[in-house]
Write a protein that holds these residues in place. Structure first.
Motif: not given
Lengths: 548, 548
Positions: A91-98, A175-191, A207-209
């Motif tokens: 999580x501290x390295x790649x910011x992957x958790x919610x 843990x639960x993990x991140x996904x891009x907002x909307x889910x319609x992306x192949x990378x993972x980023x959200x506000x 990659x994503x979602x």
């Protein structure tokens, strides 16, 4: 409900609260990793937070972990603690958790240990296995946000059917993990959650979602994750992070209990599946969740047993499609395919060229089907807090050419999809005319994306993934190596055939891609998931020398 | 293509051409049957056109016919000739045919006989079985009209996948049969083909939309017919003509190769299935067409074997739903249900009351889904030749309240369907709380229509049939007797609960219904088709004393 322009506060508060869930002792020293350090894959092992045993534990696939727990070598608590630590580092390295539930997970693990000690009985075949779950897959009591700020506090009170089966079998969701907002992306980023990066090369996307799963499991911060895939969302992050995974045929595994942008879609169905470190882990999970008879609860699941690994012919016939006729894959992907094909041939298997059948046409059917309602639900959810689109998702989802279809327009597309599926099945089956066995190809080896990951905010070509969602053909990901900037040079002589092709071609730069995992996709016919995995196990053994 | 108001000439010409296909020797004397004679079911036996052996042949179910052909007692030609004669008689009595291929069928039968004689080998398990096929199920070289005048000369050049499997197994398609124009009616009438009546009582409908099959097979003019069902179209005509049949779960049997009003619908899928004289015939056909691996050709079929008859518990638990809470069944239907329940109890089985779960809500979801495009395609096809709607179909399909939906409206309905399916599955499974076995009910016994047939041009309540299409639960029809005007009296004390209920209640008049077949529907859970048929075989034995 939040009001407009609250999104920044919501994101800040939510991310801040998450940070407090990481114990002081597991925090990386601030100066250990530089912000611009790309490859952080060695950090979990070198940072000193995990003991040698914990490093052993977290280098196993799920099957190996389970064997050690079940034969008493490791306690569930030891295993859980090891993965909690490593997930905290990831999580501290790649910011992957919610969601971080270390305390609850460790408690659950201790209970399992006590009960096993007292009774000698395992709770089930997943007794003590920590499992990570993608954000929008509902877990009772944990948030499902879909990356939207307005859903930051959306906490379902029931487990998804798939999750229920994992828990019943003894798994622990930690843990639960991140996904891009909307889910319609192949990378993972959200506000809401920020950006997830790739642990092998943080200049590239995970990659994503299901990109949080990809990044987390890629760093062995979880032995096995649960992802979902409507257009590549399991397969792409598996590929970008060196993982095994399957997008099974839809209706094989229960998709009941997801938080979604819009319910009721019949166009292209999403599928759920495991993301992990071996083919045998994929098989294990698919078998366990199917043994739980999900059709008794979810009318969307076909009542069809997931069989144990079937026999496949000793000499396989593998189709090889290097280029889909739309976007030429980057040099490392082509090398991965060619090396795999050469190894397969050397091992006595047959490799035949498979020419793509109108893949641009497939995307032209799929794209409006993905957005049949014009993406209005997505915009409405963003509008609740006023949060802006991330760049790549905006290009795809906020395209002004997309609009809500009428029923007749939708039926027309459905009909085009049906027609294309029939043509493709015939085309696939007709490969029997060019194989020495007289059988159609046993599987198709092809890219899952033109790139071995790519830089953030780039809109990539979805066709290598979405093609099989439109057809509903299962796809398995097999990692085969890493980009090597000394070997995987640009191909200066290639002449792109379109703007999209050129954009991808121009993007590639060996030094930027160095160390990114290279993975291949193996595709089979609809409903032949077990057979595809069996073929995958053979290919994996030939290509990677592993047997599992 | 025909121009406006050509429809009368087209119909006249088409029906006239069909008449010439009936050999002089098989024509009924004009004064043999009066136009107002209701029950004509005895005419095939009494008219003198069939020999004793031909009467024997045409009193068998398909399995018995096949046994006799295969052991050499009857030739395929003898069997074919017998059914050609009887179909010709049926056509003159109830107007059920659209295509007559007696010569071609007899030729094909002779070839089978020659080959069998020469080689001792059967072409397949259906070697020599004449089979009738509903109009819109494509048979290469024969017309598929869907009852539209503008499609009078529409001749597909490929067999439906289902038909192909029957032919490969040795079956001979010898006639095609009527359906109501559009297919969206539970009686069978079109301008193109006229009206099909019920051989047991010609004042009543033969059902629909596979009403030609119902009427024909009901008079034993075919040993087995192929029907389709999106809202009762197999089950209703089976029930109205004393036949066995199944609407299987969709995607079990191939629906590929139909002529349709509109392609691409994903709302409520149609299913194909046999209409015949025994449960064992139903099983035979489902097994044979599935053994042909239709999924290799039709991506719409689930790759799932159709197993042989599974074992079922010795003591069954049958749910009994007499009234769906919307339209009270007529007295003969209630008597049929009660007598069947009493016999089941007497035989040691458990019968538990099953309260309907919001069946009006189901119809309110299903109705707009059936007409998601506003029925515009139907109107357009009628408009080609200017032909008018038949009355009952007009009431349902030309309803001005129906309009084309938007994608969002459609998704909303899909979502309502999904939600209802989940609720119903839970409701069904919760019957385990009130059974002595602790299992959910093994099947549900219920009406398929409030009436045992009904007078022409009446718009009946579709709910007892369409309920299970919306849920995609398989339904099997079992005939149990005939209306008896001395026993099945009006129920003067019943107080209708709605206008629709009152319309049905007021319609019933024992003397008008006399001799109409009474049939029941047995419903099972999605994908449990084989088990449902196995339960059906037990119920059939208990209720009718037949073992098959």
């Amino acid at each position: 409900m939040a009001s407009k322009s609250d999104w920044k506060q919501i994101a800040e508060k939510t991310q801040g609260a998450l940070k407090t869930k990481i114990p002081e002792a597991w925090r990386l020293p601030e100066d250990l990793v530089q912000a611009d350090q790309r490859d952080v894959s060695h950090v979990p092992a070198s940072c000193g937070i995990l003991s040698d045993r914990e490093l052993s534990i977290t280098s196993c696939d799920a099957t190996a972990v389970l064997q050690k727990i079940h034969n008493g070598d490791w306690s569930a608590e030891q295993v859980c603690l090891a993965f909690c630590k490593r997930a905290a580092i990831a999580q501290q390295l790649v910011n992957c958790l919610t969601e971080i539930c270390f305390d609850e997970a460790l408690n659950a693990a201790r209970k399992l240990d006590q009960s096993f000690k007292a009774t000698g009985k395992l709770k089930g075949p997943l007794h003590g296995l920590p499992i990570s779950v993608k954000d929008h897959v509902n877990v009772a009591g944990l948030r499902s946000t879909l990356g939207y700020c307005c859903l930051a506090d959306n906490v379902p009170n029931e487990d998804a059917v798939f999750v229920k089966a994992l828990k019943s079998a003894g798994a622990i969701i930690f843990v639960k993990t991140t996904m891009p907002v909307t889910g319609m992306a192949i990378e993972t980023v959200s506000q809401l959650w920020g950006r997830t990066t790739n642990g092998f090369n943080r200049a590239l996307v995970s990659g994503g979602s299901s990109g949080g799963e990809g990044a987390l499991v890629g760093l062995y911060g979880s032995p096995l994750g649960v992802g979902t895939d409507i257009a590549g969302s399991i397969r792409v992050p598996c590929a970008f992070n060196g993982l095994y995974g399957i997008r099974p045929s839809t209706r094989r595994l229960s998709y009941e209990g997801m938080t979604s942008n819009v319910s009721g879609g019949r166009a292209i169905a999403a599928a759920i599946g495991p993301m992990c470190h071996s083919i045998r882990d994929v098989e294990l999970i698919c078998q366990i969740v199917t043994k739980a008879t999900p059709w008794e609860e979810d009318p969307g699941v076909v009542q069809k047993e997931w069989t144990t690994r079937p026999n496949v012919p000793e000499k396989l016939t593998i189709g090889l499609m290097k280029f889909d006729g739309v976007v030429m894959p980057h040099p490392p992907i082509l090398r991965g395919l060619e090396e795999a094909a050469a190894k397969l041939k050397a091992a006595g298997h047959e490799v035949v060229e498979f020419k793509p059948y109108q893949h641009q046409r497939a995307w032209d059917i799929a794209y409006p089907l993905y957005y049949a309602t014009g993406g209005k639900e997505m915009q409405a959810l963003l509008d609740v807090t006023g949060e802006p689109w991330p760049p790549a998702a905006a290009k795809l989802s906020a395209n002004p050419e997309l609009r809500e279809l009428s029923a007749r327009e939708l039926y027309k597309l459905f009909n085009q999809q049906d027609t294309y599926k029939k043509e493709y099945l015939k085309y696939w089956n007709d490969t029997s005319k060019s194989t020495s066995s007289g059988r159609p190809i046993d599987a198709l080896l092809c890219p899952i994306n033109p790139c071995a990951s790519y830089p953030h905010d780039f809109l990539t070509w979805w066709g290598y993934a979405a093609q099989w969602n439109l057809l509903d053909y299962p796809g398995v990901i097999i990692p085969v190596g890493f980009v090597d900037n000394a070997r995987d040079l640009q191909n200066a002589s290639y002449k792109p055939i379109s703007d999209t092709d050129k954009t991808h071609h121009d993007l590639y730069e060996p030094s930027l891609w160095h160390n990114a995992p290279i993975s291949l996709q193996l595709v089979g016919r609809q409903f032949e998931d077990e057979r595809l995995l069996a073929v995958g196990a053979v290919v994996d053994k030939v290509v990677n020398g592993v047997s599992g």
